[in-house]
Design a protein around this motif. Structure first.
Motif, short mmCIF file in Angstrom:
data_model
loop_
_atom_site.label_atom_id
_atom_site.label_comp_id
_atom_site.label_asym_id
_atom_site.label_seq_id
_atom_site.Cartn_x
_atom_site.Cartn_y
_atom_site.Cartn_z
N UNK A 216 -0.31 -6.43 -0.70
CA UNK A 216 0.14 -5.70 -1.64
C UNK A 216 1.57 -4.94 -1.55
N UNK B 213 -3.63 3.38 -6.85
CA UNK B 213 -3.27 3.56 -5.41
C UNK B 213 -2.32 4.41 -5.31
N UNK B 214 -2.22 5.68 -4.72
CA UNK B 214 -1.31 6.56 -4.71
C UNK B 214 -0.51 6.45 -2.87
N UNK B 215 -1.28 5.72 -1.91
CA UNK B 215 -0.74 5.33 -0.65
C UNK B 215 -1.61 4.53 0.16
N UNK B 216 -0.90 3.83 0.99
CA UNK B 216 -1.76 2.81 1.73
C UNK B 216 -0.99 2.72 3.16
N UNK B 217 -1.86 2.49 4.21
CA UNK B 217 -1.44 2.46 5.55
C UNK B 217 -2.34 1.41 6.25
N UNK B 218 -1.86 1.05 7.43
CA UNK B 218 -2.78 -0.04 8.26
C UNK B 218 -2.19 -0.63 9.43
N UNK B 219 -2.86 -1.67 10.15
CA UNK B 219 -2.22 -2.37 11.20
C UNK B 219 -2.50 -3.78 10.90
#
Lengths: 105, 105
Positions: free
Chosen positions: A7, A99-105
């Motif tokens: 996304x 969806x206001x924020x996202x993060x990951x690896x």
């Protein structure tokens, strides 16, 4: 085989579809595959993720509420929704979320 | 065995956690169960849904962004997050979203 959706940066929208199936396939698998194919052709579609054990969770991602509304009204999708109500799902819940924020690896 | 969460009327928040695991259990199952137990004791926790095939999807529901932030900072949860980064997850994405409407049967 579902993968983590690629996304864009937020904000965008998620439709979280949680369901319990009825017994038997009854044409469900074929229709589910067709709906993923059809959804991915819609304007504003960003990706889809799916997993099922006892509970099934499908999250589709969209650029706007308008894109979600148009997908919900798609004629072939509406036919599938009717069969879902009547045959395939014992219970389900749809949640539309920004969806206001996202993060990951 | 995960069930559809009994969430209140929107608005509320969803944390969508999508992941691919590494090979082997390595203590993951026990920790995952503990984290569900611990999350459910936190202020503002509304429910959790989980399913895994190849892809795993866990959606937890929360009353506010503050509740999510406090859960993220919980010391025992932080220790689990570190192990998740190092050991259990090949890839993951966390998406924080505001649920604006929901419906179902």
């Amino acid at each position: 085989m579902s993968e983590i959706a690629k996304t864009p940066d937020p904000p965008y929208y998620a439709v979280i579809f949680s369901s319990h199936r009825t017994e038997g396939d009854n044409g469900y698998t074929e229709m589910a595959e067709r709906m993923v194919e059809l959804a991915s052709e819609q304007p504003g579609f960003l990706g889809i993720e799916s997993a099922r054990e006892n509970l099934g969770i499908t999250v589709s991602y969209w650029a706007s509420l308008e894109a979600i509304s148009n997908w919900k009204k798609n004629a072939e999708h509406r036919a599938a929704q009717r069969l879902g109500h009547r045959q395939w799902y014992a219970r389900f819940r749809v949640r539309v979320a920004k969806v206001e924020r996202d993060y990951g690896i």
